[in-house]
Design an enzyme around this catalytic site. Sequence first.
Site: not given
Length: 281
Positions: A53, A114, A157
């Site tokens: 990931k 981000a 998150h």
Amino acid sequence: MNIAYSPCPNDTFIFHAWAHGLISGAPELNVTYADIDITNHLAARSEGPEVMKISYAALPWVLNDYRLLPCGGALGRGCGPLVLTRDSIDGNIEPTSAALSGKRIAVPSERSTAYLLFRLWAEQQVPGGAPEVVVMPFHEIMPAVRDGKIDAGLVIHEARFTYPTYGLRMLADLGSWWETDTGFPIPLGAIIARRSLDSEAISGWIRASVDYAWSNPAASEGYIMDHAQELSPEVAQSHIALYVNNFSRDLGEDGYAAIEALLGRAAAQGLVPAFDLSLLR
């Protein structure tokens, strides 16, 4: 098979079934749990895991060696990163984006989606462009903003749910900005596999793991909470509900279009290396 993903609830929820040998025909997994800043750099090295990931923003650096898989990642709406501040900056009560001009902002990774969204947003919204960036471990960002060690923080998150407990305010929701600006969902985390592997087979095992998770949501609770970094069960479930969706099972045309829009715009502005967009599919 070696795989690396974060200990965040969305990843452990998605990969629980495969990691526990519940997917027929899938190879045994050797799991490394790592923050996405670590995997972003692992993917750029020859010794990186076969499957991992990473941030969508890190794809331009690795697409020659890794293929983007159409499932298992995090892409959606209403789930973007936030820019957080205290109630004032230099005495400016209820600060706006303009107050960030010349200030310092903490980010969790310079190759994160981000950060990329922040740079694109700042070019539009902050006079003079992006403020000074300080890379900081994710868990240190909100305390640093709260304690005045940094002017603002870029968070992802579970911070979407917990930042008020630090006495912080949201200056900008970059996901909302991106959706309004482009109409596309937000590409956050991608699953990649080495190009030498059978990507269709791996994608099938991931989809089977997602399907198992949705059909047996209670089965993964222990695994999720063992790795949830002191989150409450309620916050962990909110995290899963936000980041695991239909795009987790199949990016589809909307998903690919969003990724191409993000990375195409970033490459045009020199924020990521130029690359062949056709490698994304």
